[in-house]
Design a protein around this motif. Structure first.
Motif, PDB file in Angstrom:
ATOM      1  N   CYS A 158      21.380  26.051 -24.316  1.00 37.66           N
ATOM      2  CA  CYS A 158      21.727  25.610 -25.665  1.00 37.66           C
ATOM      3  C   CYS A 158      22.780  26.542 -26.252  1.00 37.66           C
ATOM      4  O   CYS A 158      22.907  27.695 -25.855  1.00 37.66           O
ATOM      5  CB  CYS A 158      20.494  25.565 -26.557  1.00 37.66           C
ATOM      6  SG  CYS A 158      19.676  27.150 -26.815  1.00 37.66           S
TER       7      CYS A 158
ATOM      8  N   ASP B 246      16.001  30.588 -19.767  1.00 40.51           N
ATOM      9  CA  ASP B 246      17.350  30.350 -19.259  1.00 40.51           C
ATOM     10  C   ASP B 246      17.794  31.567 -18.458  1.00 40.51           C
ATOM     11  O   ASP B 246      17.775  32.692 -18.973  1.00 40.51           O
ATOM     12  CB  ASP B 246      18.320  30.093 -20.412  1.00 40.51           C
ATOM     13  CG  ASP B 246      18.038  28.779 -21.124  1.00 40.51           C
ATOM     14  OD1 ASP B 246      16.853  28.484 -21.367  1.00 40.51           O
ATOM     15  OD2 ASP B 246      18.994  28.065 -21.460  1.00 40.51           O
TER      16      ASP B 246
ATOM     17  N   CYS C   8      14.699  31.323 -24.354  1.00 42.79           N
ATOM     18  CA  CYS C   8      15.328  30.298 -25.219  1.00 42.79           C
ATOM     19  C   CYS C   8      14.748  30.214 -26.630  1.00 42.79           C
ATOM     20  O   CYS C   8      13.550  30.022 -26.815  1.00 42.79           O
ATOM     21  CB  CYS C   8      15.234  28.932 -24.550  1.00 42.79           C
ATOM     22  SG  CYS C   8      16.117  27.668 -25.478  1.00 42.79           S
ATOM     23  N   PRO C   9      15.613  30.332 -27.642  1.00 37.98           N
ATOM     24  CA  PRO C   9      15.179  30.227 -29.037  1.00 37.98           C
ATOM     25  C   PRO C   9      15.225  28.811 -29.604  1.00 37.98           C
ATOM     26  O   PRO C   9      14.999  28.618 -30.795  1.00 37.98           O
ATOM     27  CB  PRO C   9      16.203  31.109 -29.779  1.00 37.98           C
ATOM     28  CG  PRO C   9      17.352  31.305 -28.848  1.00 37.98           C
ATOM     29  CD  PRO C   9      17.039  30.684 -27.534  1.00 37.98           C
ATOM     30  N   GLN C  10      15.514  27.811 -28.774  1.00 39.95           N
ATOM     31  CA  GLN C  10      15.732  26.446 -29.275  1.00 39.95           C
ATOM     32  C   GLN C  10      14.492  25.907 -30.000  1.00 39.95           C
ATOM     33  O   GLN C  10      13.396  25.923 -29.436  1.00 39.95           O
ATOM     34  CB  GLN C  10      16.070  25.540 -28.085  1.00 39.95           C
ATOM     35  CG  GLN C  10      16.353  24.095 -28.420  1.00 39.95           C
ATOM     36  CD  GLN C  10      17.548  23.903 -29.338  1.00 39.95           C
ATOM     37  OE1 GLN C  10      17.386  23.806 -30.558  1.00 39.95           O
ATOM     38  NE2 GLN C  10      18.739  23.882 -28.766  1.00 39.95           N
TER      39      GLN C  10
ATOM     40  N   CYS D 298      20.926  30.125 -26.720  1.00 37.92           N
ATOM     41  CA  CYS D 298      20.973  30.823 -25.428  1.00 37.92           C
ATOM     42  C   CYS D 298      22.378  31.283 -25.050  1.00 37.92           C
ATOM     43  O   CYS D 298      22.550  32.350 -24.470  1.00 37.92           O
ATOM     44  CB  CYS D 298      20.432  29.919 -24.325  1.00 37.92           C
ATOM     45  SG  CYS D 298      18.644  29.764 -24.375  1.00 37.92           S
TER      46      CYS D 298
HETATM   47 ZN   LIG Z   1      18.229  27.705 -25.162  1.00 41.75          ZN
END
Ligand SMILES: [Zn+2]
Lengths: 217, 275
Positions: free
Chosen positions: A109, A50, A192-194, A128
């Motif tokens: 996110c 991101d 991004c940690p999603q 994010c």
């Molecule tokens: Zn994210």
């Protein structure tokens, strides 16, 4: 993680102006000067990156997803895309893309949107939007300055019916995008940690950011 | 060295996502009950708090309270109306279109859908909509898009949505930094298989209308300028009618509040924030 891919004879690992390793889930920012080329590398593959850009001398000028999509008449980002600011100016140009699919419709996110999308029990997960807020705060900005972003390597097909879902990324280890800066910019990244959708294959991984000086100089 | 998540964790998360996706798409027919009939149902004069006729090229902004409705109507011919909104109590919370389309699994907004803020709360319910042809991706016009499109017609001097929103934000005590991505009502934009935008003029016509019910107290801004994709070579936006209609408590089985699991969770966030 693959080894370095040389895209220009003048662009080697030994002559980088900047070389950053960005851990899985981490925020990051750096300044890129006009004329420099930045490479964002998806080192392990299938990792959504991101990304936001701000004019380095006036943060009120920043990346605009709507202006960028309008200007190129298309929803996805790839080679040749001009990254446009909210003032209608070209911030950077995408000069290389080994992946071919990047999103700028689905945004970042957040803890809050995760509760809506996946259920309230997902609120306490790294996101994010939080990464962006932490990172822009270092530069005197706030949540108000976090705008819709580019998701490099994120695959969000939009159907003619309007239907959109996030599907598995197509990026392989070592895939990259390169952008040439057309003005001095602040680059802000949330790696991004999603883990609730397939934007990272449910498995966040590290990325690398490299910067070179203008090769024509 | 990066330690990857286990195959079991990944498989469990993937199964959960696929279940969400299936539910989100299965629910869609309920959230999209079809277009509202034309002409728009008449509103009891006593319920109309304010009536605005927004001239072509111009902007207007207003405050709205919870459960009031804004009706935006093309009573004078075709036009496109761009909309932005901020939470009146805390304008750092604002309309967020990427979240709106992502959590509802579609860029197609219409009757039955809702519009989210960046804080996971519902700002508007789309309680009526006769066209279902709106654009969430490209936003409005700018000085440079007008200059390009209306070259030879003094394009740069023509009013544009970006400048209109700068004026609204500033007059509301905000800043151009606060302008969110804009929703363009009556902008029949579709995306083809390659991601290219297409304009489908047959989807919108005179008499079309949208009812937006406020789900929190807000500042709402409107700009009545031609959409950048509008193929009309002449800058000729028609006036647009905007009604502000008195608050009405939604029924327990309200379509927008109950049509999808995502909307239900969004309204739970609204309810908690209002405690
Ligand atoms: Zn994210």
């Amino acid at each position: 993680m693959t080894s370095f891919i040389q895209t220009s004879p003048t662009r080697t690992l030994s002559n980088t102006a900047q070389d950053h390793y960005i851990a899985a889930e981490a925020p990051f920012s750096t300044f890129i000067k006009k004329g420099q080329v930045v490479r964002i590398e998806d080192s392990y593959g299938q990792q959504a990156v991101d990304t936001l850009f701000y004019n380095a001398h006036d943060f009120s000028e920043r990346y605009s997803s709507q202006d960028t999509m309008r200007e190129q008449g298309a929803a996805y980002i790839s080679t040749g895309t001009k990254v446009i600011s909210n003032e209608g100016r070209v911030m950077l140009t995408v000069t290389a893309d080994s992946c071919g699919r990047h999103d700028t419709s689905a945004g970042a996110c957040s803890c809050e949107s995760n509760t809506v999308r996946f259920g309230h029990y997902t609120k306490y997960l790294h996101a994010c939007r939080d990464n962006f807020v932490i990172e822009v705060s270092k530069h005197g900005m706030s949540k108000r300055d976090v705008v819709p972003n580019i998701n490099f390597f994120m695959n969000v097909p939009i159907e003619p019916s309007g239907e959109m879902t996030i599907v598995d990324g197509i990026s392989a280890p070592g895939d990259y995008v390169e952008l040439k800066a057309e003005m001095d910019v602040l680059l802000v990244i949330s790696n991004c940690p999603q883990i609730n959708n397939p934007c990272n294959g449910f498995d966040p991984t590290p990325i690398r950011v490299l910067v070179w000086d203008d090769e024509a100089a | 060295m990066h330690i990857r998540r286990s195959d079991e964790e990944i498989a469990a998360n993937r199964a959960r996502y696929e279940e969400h996706q299936k539910k989100g798409l299965e629910f869609a027919p309920k959230a999209l009950p079809g277009k509202s009939a034309k002409p728009a149902p008449a509103i009891d004069a006593k319920k109309i708090m304010h009536q605005e006729k927004l001239p072509g090229g111009w902007y207007w902004w207003t405050r709205v309270k919870l459960n009031e409705t804004l009706r935006i109507a093309l009573d004078d011919g075709f036009s496109t109306v761009s909309v932005v909104a901020w939470n009146a109590e805390d304008p750092s919370e604002r309309m967020n279109l990427p979240d709106t389309v992502k959590v509802q699994w579609t860029t197609g907004l219409g009757k039955g859908r809702v519009i989210f803020s960046d804080m996971g709360k519902v700002m508007f319910s789309i309680t009526e909509d006769s066209s279902g042809a709106h654009d969430v991706l490209m936003g409005g016009s700018t000085a440079s898009s007008n200059a390009k499109k209306y070259a030879g017609q003094n394009g740069p001097a023509l009013r544009n949505t970006r400048d209109n929103f700068v004026l609204i934000a500033t007059k509301a005590g905000l800043d151009k930094r606060d302008i969110p991505a804009a929703l363009a009502l009556f902008a029949p934009v579709r995306v083809d298989a390659d991601g290219r935008f297409e304009w489908k003029p047959d989807l919108v016509s005179e008499g079309d209308y949208v009812d937006l019910r406020a789900e929190m107290d807000m500042i709402v801004g409107f700009s009545n300028c031609p959409h950048p994709l509008d193929p009309n070579p002449v800058y000729a936006p028609n006036p647009v009618s905007i009604l502000r209609i008195a608050a009405l408590e939604p029924a327990a089985d309200d379509l927008c509040q109950t049509a999808t699991a995502e909307a239900i969770r969004g309204f739970e966030n609204n309810a908690f924030a209002a405690l």
